[in-house]
Scaffold this motif. Structure first.
Motif, PDB file in Angstrom:
ATOM      1  N   GLU A  10       0.821  -1.201   0.000  1.00  0.00           N
ATOM      2  CA  GLU A  10       0.000   0.000   0.000  1.00  0.00           C
ATOM      3  C   GLU A  10       0.860   1.257   0.000  1.00  0.00           C
ATOM      4  N   LEU A  11       1.923   1.269   0.786  1.00  0.00           N
ATOM      5  CA  LEU A  11       2.826   2.410   0.815  1.00  0.00           C
ATOM      6  C   LEU A  11       3.476   2.620  -0.549  1.00  0.00           C
ATOM      7  N   HIS A  12       3.865   1.522  -1.178  1.00  0.00           N
ATOM      8  CA  HIS A  12       4.466   1.616  -2.511  1.00  0.00           C
ATOM      9  C   HIS A  12       3.471   2.194  -3.513  1.00  0.00           C
ATOM     10  N   MET A  13       2.217   1.763  -3.437  1.00  0.00           N
ATOM     11  CA  MET A  13       1.190   2.270  -4.350  1.00  0.00           C
ATOM     12  C   MET A  13       0.929   3.753  -4.104  1.00  0.00           C
ATOM     13  N   LEU A  14       0.873   4.167  -2.844  1.00  0.00           N
ATOM     14  CA  LEU A  14       0.657   5.577  -2.529  1.00  0.00           C
ATOM     15  C   LEU A  14       1.827   6.431  -3.013  1.00  0.00           C
ATOM     16  N   THR A  15       3.033   5.914  -2.872  1.00  0.00           N
ATOM     17  CA  THR A  15       4.215   6.616  -3.372  1.00  0.00           C
ATOM     18  C   THR A  15       4.142   6.754  -4.886  1.00  0.00           C
ATOM     19  N   SER A  16       3.714   5.705  -5.552  1.00  0.00           N
ATOM     20  CA  SER A  16       3.565   5.746  -7.007  1.00  0.00           C
ATOM     21  C   SER A  16       2.510   6.757  -7.431  1.00  0.00           C
ATOM     22  N   LEU A  17       1.398   6.817  -6.703  1.00  0.00           N
ATOM     23  CA  LEU A  17       0.360   7.790  -7.016  1.00  0.00           C
ATOM     24  C   LEU A  17       0.873   9.220  -6.835  1.00  0.00           C
ATOM     25  N   ALA A  18       1.640   9.447  -5.783  1.00  0.00           N
ATOM     26  CA  ALA A  18       2.207  10.784  -5.561  1.00  0.00           C
ATOM     27  C   ALA A  18       3.161  11.150  -6.693  1.00  0.00           C
ATOM     28  N   ARG A  19       3.966  10.214  -7.116  1.00  0.00           N
ATOM     29  CA  ARG A  19       4.891  10.449  -8.241  1.00  0.00           C
ATOM     30  C   ARG A  19       4.095  10.736  -9.515  1.00  0.00           C
ATOM     31  N   SER A  20       3.005  10.026  -9.703  1.00  0.00           N
ATOM     32  CA  SER A  20       2.153  10.243 -10.864  1.00  0.00           C
ATOM     33  C   SER A  20       1.532  11.639 -10.823  1.00  0.00           C
ATOM     34  N   GLN A  21       1.125  12.097  -9.660  1.00  0.00           N
ATOM     35  CA  GLN A  21       0.568  13.436  -9.527  1.00  0.00           C
ATOM     36  C   GLN A  21       1.603  14.499  -9.892  1.00  0.00           C
ATOM     37  N   ARG A  22       2.839  14.314  -9.444  1.00  0.00           N
ATOM     38  CA  ARG A  22       3.907  15.266  -9.788  1.00  0.00           C
ATOM     39  C   ARG A  22       4.142  15.276 -11.292  1.00  0.00           C
ATOM     40  N   ALA A  23       4.109  14.093 -11.926  1.00  0.00           N
ATOM     41  CA  ALA A  23       4.294  14.012 -13.377  1.00  0.00           C
ATOM     42  C   ALA A  23       3.164  14.732 -14.103  1.00  0.00           C
ATOM     43  N   MET A  45      -6.937  17.350 -23.884  1.00  0.00           N
ATOM     44  CA  MET A  45      -6.168  17.258 -22.639  1.00  0.00           C
ATOM     45  C   MET A  45      -7.084  17.160 -21.434  1.00  0.00           C
ATOM     46  N   ALA A  46      -8.163  17.936 -21.436  1.00  0.00           N
ATOM     47  CA  ALA A  46      -9.104  17.894 -20.318  1.00  0.00           C
ATOM     48  C   ALA A  46      -9.711  16.501 -20.172  1.00  0.00           C
ATOM     49  N   GLU A  47     -10.054  15.879 -21.281  1.00  0.00           N
ATOM     50  CA  GLU A  47     -10.611  14.519 -21.232  1.00  0.00           C
ATOM     51  C   GLU A  47      -9.587  13.523 -20.699  1.00  0.00           C
ATOM     52  N   ASN A  48      -8.351  13.626 -21.186  1.00  0.00           N
ATOM     53  CA  ASN A  48      -7.303  12.716 -20.722  1.00  0.00           C
ATOM     54  C   ASN A  48      -7.011  12.898 -19.237  1.00  0.00           C
ATOM     55  N   LEU A  49      -6.921  14.144 -18.792  1.00  0.00           N
ATOM     56  CA  LEU A  49      -6.648  14.394 -17.372  1.00  0.00           C
ATOM     57  C   LEU A  49      -7.791  13.916 -16.491  1.00  0.00           C
ATOM     58  N   LYS A  50      -9.025  14.052 -16.970  1.00  0.00           N
ATOM     59  CA  LYS A  50     -10.174  13.557 -16.205  1.00  0.00           C
ATOM     60  C   LYS A  50     -10.106  12.041 -16.064  1.00  0.00           C
ATOM     61  N   THR A  51      -9.766  11.359 -17.145  1.00  0.00           N
ATOM     62  CA  THR A  51      -9.647   9.896 -17.109  1.00  0.00           C
ATOM     63  C   THR A  51      -8.558   9.461 -16.130  1.00  0.00           C
ATOM     64  N   ILE A  52      -7.413  10.114 -16.195  1.00  0.00           N
ATOM     65  CA  ILE A  52      -6.302   9.764 -15.300  1.00  0.00           C
ATOM     66  C   ILE A  52      -6.674  10.039 -13.851  1.00  0.00           C
ATOM     67  N   SER A  53      -7.300  11.174 -13.574  1.00  0.00           N
ATOM     68  CA  SER A  53      -7.648  11.491 -12.185  1.00  0.00           C
ATOM     69  C   SER A  53      -8.710  10.534 -11.646  1.00  0.00           C
ATOM     70  N   GLU A  54      -9.653  10.107 -12.484  1.00  0.00           N
ATOM     71  CA  GLU A  54     -10.654   9.120 -12.041  1.00  0.00           C
ATOM     72  C   GLU A  54      -9.993   7.785 -11.714  1.00  0.00           C
ATOM     73  N   TYR A  55      -9.027   7.398 -12.518  1.00  0.00           N
ATOM     74  CA  TYR A  55      -8.296   6.157 -12.267  1.00  0.00           C
ATOM     75  C   TYR A  55      -7.533   6.258 -10.944  1.00  0.00           C
ATOM     76  N   GLN A  56      -6.857   7.372 -10.731  1.00  0.00           N
ATOM     77  CA  GLN A  56      -6.108   7.554  -9.492  1.00  0.00           C
ATOM     78  C   GLN A  56      -7.054   7.586  -8.289  1.00  0.00           C
ATOM     79  N   ARG A  57      -8.198   8.246  -8.431  1.00  0.00           N
ATOM     80  CA  ARG A  57      -9.161   8.315  -7.333  1.00  0.00           C
ATOM     81  C   ARG A  57      -9.656   6.918  -6.965  1.00  0.00           C
ATOM     82  N   SER A  58      -9.943   6.096  -7.976  1.00  0.00           N
ATOM     83  CA  SER A  58     -10.434   4.749  -7.677  1.00  0.00           C
ATOM     84  C   SER A  58      -9.342   3.908  -7.009  1.00  0.00           C
ATOM     85  N   MET A  59      -8.096   4.099  -7.427  1.00  0.00           N
ATOM     86  CA  MET A  59      -7.005   3.353  -6.783  1.00  0.00           C
ATOM     87  C   MET A  59      -6.842   3.756  -5.324  1.00  0.00           C
ATOM     88  N   ILE A  60      -6.866   5.053  -5.042  1.00  0.00           N
ATOM     89  CA  ILE A  60      -6.685   5.496  -3.665  1.00  0.00           C
ATOM     90  C   ILE A  60      -7.861   5.055  -2.795  1.00  0.00           C
TER      91      ILE A  60
END
Length: 94
Positions: A10-23, A45-60
């Protein structure tokens, strides 16, 4: 899987999500000028960012086992402020 391994994963996944947010922030800053020029690129870009943020939200939500917040539509109520706060008193100084 024992608790220690689960926490490590879980810590590794959270670290990966934080790195993804910075990217994502770097990507947004890099293309901001091009988006200002092209409305089509902005929409894409707005559509792509929405898709990525929804994916990250579901993972967290899966990692933290939290239910998603339900957005409520309507008129918000009046703000509630404690009488002690409104008077300026502090709970530690009463």
């Amino acid at each position: 899987m024992n608790a220690s391994n689960r926490e490590r994963v879980e810590l590794h996944m959270l670290t990966s999500l934080a790195r993804s947010q910075r990217a994502l922030c770097r990507i947004i800053e890099t293309i901001a000028d091009q988006v200002a020029v092209s409305e089509q690129l902005a929409v894409h870009m707005a559509e792509n960012l929405k898709t990525i943020s929804e994916y990250q939200r579901s993972m967290i939500q899966r990692i933290t086992k939290q239910n998603p917040c339900q957005r409520r539509l309507g008129t918000p109520g009046k703000p509630w402020i404690s009488k002690n706060v409104a008077r300026g008193s502090s709970p530690t100084h009463d």
